[in-house]
Write a protein that holds these residues in place. Structure first.
Motif, mmCIF file in Angstrom:
data_model
loop_
_atom_site.group_PDB
_atom_site.id
_atom_site.type_symbol
_atom_site.label_atom_id
_atom_site.label_comp_id
_atom_site.label_asym_id
_atom_site.label_seq_id
_atom_site.Cartn_x
_atom_site.Cartn_y
_atom_site.Cartn_z
ATOM 1 N N ARG A 1 0.829 -1.212 0.000
ATOM 2 C CA ARG A 1 0.000 0.000 0.000
ATOM 3 C C ARG A 1 0.865 1.265 0.000
ATOM 4 N NH1 ARG A 1 -2.446 -0.716 4.577
ATOM 5 N NH2 ARG A 1 -4.152 -1.966 3.746
ATOM 6 N N GLU A 2 1.917 1.273 0.797
ATOM 7 C CA GLU A 2 2.724 2.474 0.954
ATOM 8 C C GLU A 2 3.820 2.617 -0.095
ATOM 9 O OE1 GLU A 2 2.022 4.882 3.095
ATOM 10 O OE2 GLU A 2 0.277 3.711 3.757
ATOM 11 N N PHE A 3 4.328 1.501 -0.606
ATOM 12 C CA PHE A 3 5.438 1.572 -1.553
ATOM 13 C C PHE A 3 5.047 1.183 -2.972
ATOM 14 C CE2 PHE A 3 7.333 1.248 2.620
ATOM 15 C CZ PHE A 3 8.373 2.165 2.553
ATOM 16 N N ALA A 4 3.863 0.599 -3.146
ATOM 17 C CA ALA A 4 3.346 0.215 -4.466
ATOM 18 C C ALA A 4 4.428 -0.406 -5.348
ATOM 19 C CB ALA A 4 2.743 1.429 -5.163
ATOM 20 N N PRO A 5 5.079 -1.477 -4.887
ATOM 21 C CA PRO A 5 6.172 -2.064 -5.660
ATOM 22 C C PRO A 5 5.686 -2.733 -6.938
ATOM 23 C CG PRO A 5 5.575 -3.528 -3.865
ATOM 24 C CD PRO A 5 4.795 -2.254 -3.658
ATOM 25 N N ASP A 6 6.548 -2.741 -7.947
ATOM 26 C CA ASP A 6 6.229 -3.455 -9.184
ATOM 27 C C ASP A 6 6.233 -4.960 -8.944
ATOM 28 O OD1 ASP A 6 6.082 -1.124 -10.841
ATOM 29 O OD2 ASP A 6 8.272 -1.031 -10.826
ATOM 30 N N HIS A 7 7.061 -5.393 -8.000
ATOM 31 C CA HIS A 7 7.154 -6.823 -7.676
ATOM 32 C C HIS A 7 7.422 -7.019 -6.191
ATOM 33 C CE1 HIS A 7 7.185 -8.266 -11.832
ATOM 34 N NE2 HIS A 7 7.959 -7.237 -12.110
ATOM 35 N N ILE A 8 7.071 -8.193 -5.710
ATOM 36 C CA ILE A 8 7.463 -8.638 -4.379
ATOM 37 C C ILE A 8 8.473 -9.762 -4.582
ATOM 38 C CG2 ILE A 8 6.726 -9.685 -2.215
ATOM 39 C CD1 ILE A 8 3.968 -8.494 -2.647
ATOM 40 N N ILE A 9 9.657 -9.614 -4.013
ATOM 41 C CA ILE A 9 10.698 -10.635 -4.136
ATOM 42 C C ILE A 9 10.825 -11.371 -2.812
ATOM 43 C CG2 ILE A 9 13.155 -11.085 -4.523
ATOM 44 C CD1 ILE A 9 13.240 -8.656 -6.351
ATOM 45 N N LEU A 10 10.635 -12.688 -2.857
ATOM 46 C CA LEU A 10 10.723 -13.528 -1.673
ATOM 47 C C LEU A 10 12.086 -14.195 -1.634
ATOM 48 C CD1 LEU A 10 7.224 -15.272 -1.961
ATOM 49 C CD2 LEU A 10 7.784 -13.020 -1.003
ATOM 50 N N LEU A 11 12.845 -13.935 -0.589
ATOM 51 C CA LEU A 11 14.152 -14.566 -0.450
ATOM 52 C C LEU A 11 13.995 -16.014 -0.007
ATOM 53 C CD1 LEU A 11 16.099 -11.752 1.475
ATOM 54 C CD2 LEU A 11 15.748 -12.006 -1.003
ATOM 55 N N GLY A 12 15.036 -16.824 -0.231
ATOM 56 C CA GLY A 12 15.077 -18.170 0.299
ATOM 57 C C GLY A 12 15.567 -18.124 1.740
ATOM 58 N N PRO A 13 15.711 -19.288 2.376
ATOM 59 C CA PRO A 13 15.583 -20.616 1.785
ATOM 60 C C PRO A 13 14.127 -21.034 1.598
ATOM 61 C CG PRO A 13 16.033 -20.813 4.126
ATOM 62 C CD PRO A 13 16.117 -19.346 3.791
ATOM 63 N N GLY A 14 13.934 -21.972 0.676
ATOM 64 C CA GLY A 14 12.610 -22.493 0.406
ATOM 65 C C GLY A 14 11.742 -21.511 -0.355
ATOM 66 N N SER A 15 10.511 -21.932 -0.595
ATOM 67 C CA SER A 15 9.576 -21.100 -1.359
ATOM 68 C C SER A 15 8.199 -21.087 -0.699
ATOM 69 C CB SER A 15 9.461 -21.637 -2.789
ATOM 70 O OG SER A 15 9.045 -23.001 -2.787
ATOM 71 N N GLY A 16 8.191 -21.228 0.618
ATOM 72 C CA GLY A 16 6.923 -21.354 1.331
ATOM 73 C C GLY A 16 6.202 -20.058 1.624
ATOM 74 N N LEU A 17 6.848 -18.912 1.397
ATOM 75 C CA LEU A 17 6.217 -17.637 1.725
ATOM 76 C C LEU A 17 5.106 -17.239 0.763
ATOM 77 C CD1 LEU A 17 9.188 -15.247 2.641
ATOM 78 C CD2 LEU A 17 7.357 -15.982 4.169
ATOM 79 N N GLY A 18 5.140 -17.770 -0.456
ATOM 80 C CA GLY A 18 4.238 -17.325 -1.511
ATOM 81 C C GLY A 18 2.769 -17.373 -1.144
ATOM 82 N N GLY A 19 2.331 -18.466 -0.537
ATOM 83 C CA GLY A 19 0.923 -18.604 -0.180
ATOM 84 C C GLY A 19 0.487 -17.564 0.831
ATOM 85 N N ALA A 20 1.285 -17.373 1.878
ATOM 86 C CA ALA A 20 0.934 -16.409 2.924
ATOM 87 C C ALA A 20 0.890 -14.994 2.366
ATOM 88 C CB ALA A 20 1.921 -16.495 4.077
ATOM 89 N N VAL A 21 1.823 -14.662 1.485
ATOM 90 C CA VAL A 21 1.840 -13.331 0.874
ATOM 91 C C VAL A 21 0.586 -13.138 0.023
ATOM 92 C CG1 VAL A 21 3.008 -11.887 -0.848
ATOM 93 C CG2 VAL A 21 4.334 -13.046 0.924
ATOM 94 N N ALA A 22 0.257 -14.129 -0.786
ATOM 95 C CA ALA A 22 -0.936 -14.042 -1.627
ATOM 96 C C ALA A 22 -2.190 -13.897 -0.773
ATOM 97 C CB ALA A 22 -1.049 -15.286 -2.509
#
Length: 352
Positions: free
Chosen positions: A286-307
């Motif tokens: 909301r405050e930074f209106a980024p073009d993308h959200i980049i999720l660092l590792g390890p793993g790829s489990g953050l995607g669901g929670a972010v969505a």
């Protein structure tokens, strides 16, 4: 033209068997332009670990077998998660992406602090190990329960079930983390056990106890917070060089950061109070209106929670899991996970 990015750092439980060897492999696969720099940083982390008499990140990452008793030991898991995340951050192609803000989930706040240069590499290596030891020694337990439906939309019935258990065990059970479509609850072992028995089975696997986790982000961590503040003075903190969003959704904007307040939050409030990861993500977009959200590792489990956090706020009319998946099918997805090879390449591909 550069694209703006909100960077998100993962927390506990993200370096598992599939991630074994990933730190060394990612360095080896990096472009010659940054490979030596990444290795130098890892060498610094390893040197601090060796000085503490602990296994180095390299030794743990390059072990022949993943052993739960070794790799998920608190002080080892924390170092692996920090090292993997921080090296991923350094691997982001700054010719493509302008990092406008950084946040993280739970202990991912420590990685976020490192990425923002609020701590030196040696300090972070020692601090994440110290905090893991202090909090792992705390009492209680932690478990997770979904509060969304199959399309990741908020489910009032499940939310009410969670609230009922919090009411039933007042003073002993607490919201530990607001993690997208999941409530992470923590408290005394007795309260957690009773609440887990009372909650109906959801999605065939919840409520799920988080093995080896104490009552993080609750007052049961008060002793750990007190000792941490005595061990790590404000003097080891430095002015963040990139805006940070903490577990309250509060923004730490450069160059006006109150270092004493940052110290109190990081080693006090952040340890003993609810960590609102969902709000951190929502404030970030909301405050930074980024073009993308980049999720660092390890793993790829953050995607669901972010969505799920984005769906809860109906970000750009995002209203379901199906719609999120549809948008992620774009040539360059909105959410880019560095734990997924094809998306990692989109974040680092221009380096040479």
């Amino acid at each position: 033209m550069k694209k703006t990015a909100l960077v998100v750092c993962p927390g506990r439980g993200t370096y598992n068997k599939p991630e074994l060897g990933s730190i060394s492999a990612n360095i080896a696969a990096s472009s010659p332009k940054i490979r030596e720099d990444l290795q130098n940083v890892l060498d610094q982390i390893d040197a601090e670990r060796a000085a503490l008499g602990l296994a180095t990140v390299t030794e743990l990452d390059q072990a022949k077998l993943f052993k739960t008793s070794l790799h998920q030991q608190a002080e080892h898991a924390a170092a692996l998660i920090y090292a993997a995340g921080y090296l991923d951050f350094l691997s982001i192609d700054r010719n493509q992406y302008d990092v406008v803000a950084i946040t993280g989930n739970s202990m991912g706040w420590y990685t976020a602090m490192a990425c923002a240069e609020a701590w030196s590499v040696p300090t972070t290596a020692r601090l994440v190990t110290s905090m893991a030891q202090l909090t792992a020694g705390g009492a209680g337990a932690q478990f997770i329960y979904p509060i969304v439906d199959s399309e990741w939309r908020p489910d009032p019935t499940r939310e009410a079930l969670v609230d009922a258990q919090l009411q039933a065990h007042q003073g002993e059970l607490f919201r530990s983390i607001n993690y997208g479509g999941y409530a992470v609850l923590a408290g005394t072992e007795a309260a957690c056990s009773a609440a887990m028995k009372a909650l109906p089975l959801a999605d065939e696997r919840f409520p799920m106890l988080l093995p080896g986790h104490a009552a993080f982000h609750t007052h049961l961590m008060s002793d750990a917070a007190t000792e941490a503040q005595e061990t790590w003075p404000t003097a080891v903190f430095r002015e963040p060089q990139t805006p940070l969003i903490d577990g309250r959704g509060h923004q730490w904007l450069t160059p006006t950061v109150d270092m004493r307040a940052l110290h109190r939050y990081t080693l006090g409030h952040q340890v003993t109070e609810t960590y609102d990861f969902s709000k951190a993500i929502q404030v970030g977009v909301r405050e930074f209106a980024p073009d993308h959200i980049i999720l660092l590792g390890p793993g790829s489990g953050l995607g669901g929670a972010v969505a799920q956090a984005l769906i809860a706020m109906n970000w750009q009319d995002l209203d379901s899991k199906a719609e999120f998946s549809k948008r992620q099918a774009a040539e360059v997805p909105y959410v880019l996970s560095m734990g997924l090879a094809e998306q990692r390449a989109l974040v680092t591909t221009a380096q040479s």
